[in-house]
Write an enzyme that holds these catalytic residues in place. Structure first.
Site, PDB file in Angstrom:
ATOM      1  CE  LYS A 177      -0.349  -0.174   5.047  1.00 56.32           C
ATOM      2  NZ  LYS A 177      -1.200  -0.588   6.166  1.00 56.32           N
ATOM      3  CE1 TYR A 218      15.833  31.190   5.657  1.00 56.92           C
ATOM      4  CE2 TYR A 218      15.726  28.832   5.219  1.00 56.92           C
ATOM      5  CZ  TYR A 218      15.713  30.144   4.763  1.00 56.92           C
ATOM      6  OH  TYR A 218      15.588  30.403   3.433  1.00 56.92           O
TER       7      TYR A 218
HETATM    8  C1  LIG Z   1      -0.474  -1.723   6.679  1.00 56.40           C
HETATM    9  C2  LIG Z   1      -1.076  -2.985   7.141  1.00 56.40           C
HETATM   10  C3  LIG Z   1      -0.261  -4.075   7.476  1.00 56.40           C
HETATM   11  C4  LIG Z   1       1.247  -3.983   7.510  1.00 56.40           C
HETATM   12  O1  LIG Z   1       1.663  -3.365   8.707  1.00 56.40           O
HETATM   13  P1  LIG Z   1       3.211  -3.241   9.079  1.00 56.40           P
HETATM   14  O2  LIG Z   1       3.197  -2.644  10.424  1.00 56.40           O
HETATM   15  O3  LIG Z   1       3.803  -2.303   8.060  1.00 56.40           O
HETATM   16  O4  LIG Z   1       3.785  -4.595   8.997  1.00 56.40           O
HETATM   17  C5  LIG Z   1      -0.876  -5.253   7.806  1.00 56.40           C
HETATM   18  N1  LIG Z   1      -2.230  -5.373   7.820  1.00 56.40           N
HETATM   19  C6  LIG Z   1      -3.037  -4.338   7.523  1.00 56.40           C
HETATM   20  C7  LIG Z   1      -4.516  -4.531   7.572  1.00 56.40           C
HETATM   21  C8  LIG Z   1      -2.498  -3.115   7.179  1.00 56.40           C
HETATM   22  O5  LIG Z   1      -3.298  -2.097   6.871  1.00 56.40           O
END
Ligand SMILES: *Cc1c(COP(=O)(O)O)cnc(C)c1O
Length: 362
Positions: free
Chosen positions: A35, A253
């Site tokens: 994702k 800055y």
């Molecule tokens: C993003 C996600 C994961 C992966 O989580 P990590 O902490 O990056 O391993 C697993 N299951 C779901 C439903 C997620 O949305």
């Protein structure tokens, strides 16, 4: 010459980390979570490194299309399921498996015209209170789904809120197990933290994301190196100017850093418009020529200052590694930089700016 900033995605590290995740649950199949455009790495860029996964899980339908376009014929899971009825047509066309976490999604399935039953992952809210049916409503949702001709195999899933923390996973696992004891179907519970820290939670499918990208899900308790994970992303640039400071001179800055002695400062071509957090304070670790030093003063949009006082050989053109792996093999964990910024490696990798060119290397 283009501006010298460059990100590298390391295919060999992705392969290694995926194998490491698999080793944590040897009897499970592995969803590689891609994702958010593969946590900022780019789906097309990670595909080679992650194609040994059993499936790809993501959120956006266009990302699912991109995975299919790469030639992936295996499972793809939509982690938030569908958002409107039309999405189910794409699920049918691309053979996407999808999460069902609310009654509205079951209503859509009931209206969907298809001859090929769809594979769904029915999500339980076992305590995180984000997505899913509560344990008390779960069975009714399962029964409703099971009666639909549009639905084929039903798998059971939940998500842990505290797999990286003190509360752990036991309470949520107990809730999930009790509510699903006599239901058939494959199970999927563990994210990276659960897979690495709570191997007893392993089920038919684990869902590692962050670990695959080489970041520790429970930093600072453990580092990526403690878990045997390798950075999948390097962000590097070069020194484009140097300055000599006398005691009392300031940098950047707001003049937030003031030298208390003569110092040599390098100006690196990387700033917050490249995705380096502006909130990183003076003293955030950085590698120059593969040697660890620190940032000085505020991060600006396109530049940041680094301390070269103890690095007389460094100067104009020296390589600066913001995170990842330097040419000499030295590593700087993205988690360390994220920690200085008060956040997680997740956020830094996802925030890599579009203006940064990215190459893929084995
Ligand atoms: C993003 C996600 C994961 C992966 O989580 P990590 O902490 O990056 O391993 C697993 N299951 C779901 C439903 C997620 O949305």
């Amino acid at each position: 010459m283009p501006r010298p900033i460059l990100a590298t995605v390391h295919s060999a590290a992705l392969r290694h980390n995926l194998a490491r995740a698999r080793a944590s649950a040897p009897d499970s199949r592995v969803w590689a979570i891609v994702k958010a455009d593969a946590y900022g790495h780019g789906i097309e860029r990670v595909y080679e490194g992650l194609r040994a996964a059993d499936g790809f899980a993501l959120l956006d339908l266009d990302e699912a299309e991109r995975v299919r376009r790469l030639g992936w014929r295996g499972p793809i899971l939509l982690l938030e399921g569908v958002f409107e009825l039309r999405d189910l047509e794409l699920c049918s066309r691309l053979d996407l498996w999808h999460t069902v976490h609310c009654n509205e999604q079951i209503d859509m399935l009931a209206q969907h015209k298809t001859n090929v039953p769809q594979r769904v992952f029915l999500k339980m809210n076992s305590g995180m209170n984000r997505l899913g049916f509560t344990p008390g409503r779960y069975r009714a949702a399962w029964t409703r789904l099971n009666a639909l001709p549009q639905v084929g195999e039903i798998s059971l899933m939940t998500h842990f809120s505290d797999a990286d923390g003190e509360r752990g996973v036991d309470a949520q696992m107990a809730v999930f197990d009790a509510a699903t004891a006599d239901l058939p179907g494959e199970r999927s519970l563990s994210n990276s933290a659960a897979a690495l820290c709570h191997s007893a939670a392993a089920s038919d499918w684990i869902r590692p994301g962050i670990a695959v990208y080489g970041s520790a899900p429970d930093f600072p308790q453990h580092s990526a190196a403690d878990w045997g994970l390798l950075p999948a992303m390097t962000l590097e640039t070069r020194i484009i100017a140097t300055q000599e400071l006398a005691a009392g001179d300031s940098v950047g800055y707001g003049s937030t850093f003031v030298a208390d002695q003569a110092m040599r400062v390098g100006v690196a071509a990387c700033g917050y418009a490249d995705g380096y957090p502006r909130v990183c304070p003076s003293g955030t670790p950085v590698l120059v020529g593969g040697v660890r030093t620190r940032t000085l003063g505020r991060v600006s949009m396109d530049m940041l200052a680094v301390d070269l006082t103890a690095l007389p050989q460094a100067g104009f053109g020296s390589a600066v590694t913001l995170w990842g792996r330097a040419a000499n093999g030295a590593l700087l964990g993205i988690d360390e930089v994220a920690h200085c910024a008060g956040t997680l490696g997740y956020e830094l990798m996802c925030a890599l700016a579009p203006r940064v060119p990215v190459r893929v290397q084995d």
